[in-house]
Design a protein around this motif. Structure first.
Motif, PDB file in Angstrom:
ATOM      1  N   VAL A  74       0.831  -1.200   0.000  1.00 31.79           N
ATOM      2  CA  VAL A  74       0.000   0.000   0.000  1.00 31.79           C
ATOM      3  C   VAL A  74       0.869   1.254   0.000  1.00 31.79           C
ATOM      4  N   ILE A  75       0.527   2.175  -0.877  1.00 33.47           N
ATOM      5  CA  ILE A  75       1.127   3.517  -0.881  1.00 33.47           C
ATOM      6  C   ILE A  75      -0.002   4.488  -0.579  1.00 33.47           C
ATOM      7  N   ALA A  76       0.058   5.138   0.571  1.00 38.50           N
ATOM      8  CA  ALA A  76      -1.021   6.016   1.018  1.00 38.50           C
ATOM      9  C   ALA A  76      -0.670   7.475   0.756  1.00 38.50           C
ATOM     10  N   ALA A  77      -1.696   8.261   0.498  1.00 35.83           N
ATOM     11  CA  ALA A  77      -1.493   9.674   0.173  1.00 35.83           C
ATOM     12  C   ALA A  77      -1.499  10.535   1.429  1.00 35.83           C
ATOM     13  N   VAL A  78      -0.696  11.585   1.392  1.00 31.24           N
ATOM     14  CA  VAL A  78      -0.711  12.636   2.405  1.00 31.24           C
ATOM     15  C   VAL A  78      -1.283  13.876   1.745  1.00 31.24           C
ATOM     16  N   ASP A  79      -2.301  14.465   2.344  1.00 27.43           N
ATOM     17  CA  ASP A  79      -2.973  15.619   1.749  1.00 27.43           C
ATOM     18  C   ASP A  79      -2.062  16.836   1.780  1.00 27.43           C
ATOM     19  N   ALA A  80      -1.872  17.461   0.617  1.00 30.40           N
ATOM     20  CA  ALA A  80      -0.989  18.624   0.534  1.00 30.40           C
ATOM     21  C   ALA A  80      -1.467  19.770   1.418  1.00 30.40           C
ATOM     22  N   LYS A  81      -2.776  19.845   1.675  1.00 32.57           N
ATOM     23  CA  LYS A  81      -3.285  20.938   2.500  1.00 32.57           C
ATOM     24  C   LYS A  81      -2.847  20.795   3.960  1.00 32.57           C
ATOM     25  N   ASP A  82      -2.424  19.588   4.346  1.00 30.63           N
ATOM     26  CA  ASP A  82      -1.951  19.360   5.708  1.00 30.63           C
ATOM     27  C   ASP A  82      -0.439  19.562   5.825  1.00 30.63           C
ATOM     28  N   CYS A  83       0.195  19.950   4.734  1.00 31.15           N
ATOM     29  CA  CYS A  83       1.634  20.168   4.714  1.00 31.15           C
ATOM     30  C   CYS A  83       1.931  21.664   4.589  1.00 31.15           C
TER      31      CYS A  83
END
Length: 238
Positions: A74-83
């Motif tokens: 699994v490759i999970a996404a990190v939301d850019a708005k949280d960065c």
């Protein structure tokens, strides 16, 4: 053959792309989007007893079970708005030097963050006069831990976390519309944020993420549609 899953847990839905094959050749075998139930989706049993909506954890478990994803990579996404995303240059060009010095070089650009409590990643977007131009992202450790903890509860151990804006770019490059000779602006308008990726020379050059106004303002501060319609009617009458 191994199964690889790209997983994006958003605000209103969970999306995933399933690939099968080898590292050298993967093919898309399934794609899904599951809405995350809200309080408005509540139901009642035959006896009238309240049935709470399914939680994100329960929805993920259902997805894992229904699609037999146990053991998948699994490759999970990190939301850019949280960065926090910054652009700056560093006085070297070799990748090993950048990796070694990126934390030190980032301190002046992320002054509001505790550098001991964030995960840093970077994308090299240019090189000139012995310097490298970088797009650097920082995400707090607690956000990363929260995402990993949620996935662990449903039996998923991701091999990587990737910025969702980078995933948008990667997906676009596999479409017939991708032309390395043309500049392209990718725009993803979601429920709580808008992401933009500028592509030049076939490579991403700039990344932006903006929170939507409805995600910033609480319900008590938002003008509802009837109120806006009333204002427009009065203005027209005047």
């Amino acid at each position: 053959m191994s199964v690889v899953v790209g997983l994006d847990i958003g605000t209103g839905s969970v999306a995933g792309a399933l690939f099968s094959g080898t590292a050298k050749k993967l093919r898309l075998v399934d794609f899904f989007v599951e809405d995350i139930p809200s309080m408005g989706d509540q139901a009642a049993s035959a006896t009238g007893e309240y049935i709470p909506p399914m939680s994100i954890e329960e929805l993920l478990q259902k997805i894992v079970n229904d699609r037999n994803l146990q053991g998948a990579e699994v490759i999970a996404a990190v939301d850019a708005k949280d960065c926090v995303i910054r652009e700056f240059s560093v006085p070297f060009t070799k990748e090993d030097q950048i990796r070694k010095m990126i934390k030190f070089e980032s301190e002046s650009s992320f002054q509001t963050l505790d550098m001991e409590n964030v995960v840093l990643d970077y994308l090299k977007v240019g090189e000139s006069n012995g310097k490298s131009q970088l797009v650097v992202t920082a995400v707090r450790n607690d956000l990363v831990d929260s995402r990993l903890g949620l996935l662990k509860k449903v039996g998923l151990d991701p091999v990587a976390l990737d910025l969702d804006a980078a995933a948008i770019f990667n997906a676009f490059t596999l479409t017939p519309l991708h032309d390395a000779k043309k500049s392209t602006l990718l725009i993803d308008m979601g429920a709580t944020s808008t992401k933009m990726v500028l592509i030049e020379g076939g490579e991403p050059k700039k990344i932006r993420s903006f929170r939507m106004a409805q995600a910033i303002l609480g319900p008590e501060r938002q003008l509802q549609e009837p109120a806006l319609a009333g204002v427009a009617s009065r203005q027209a009458a005047e």
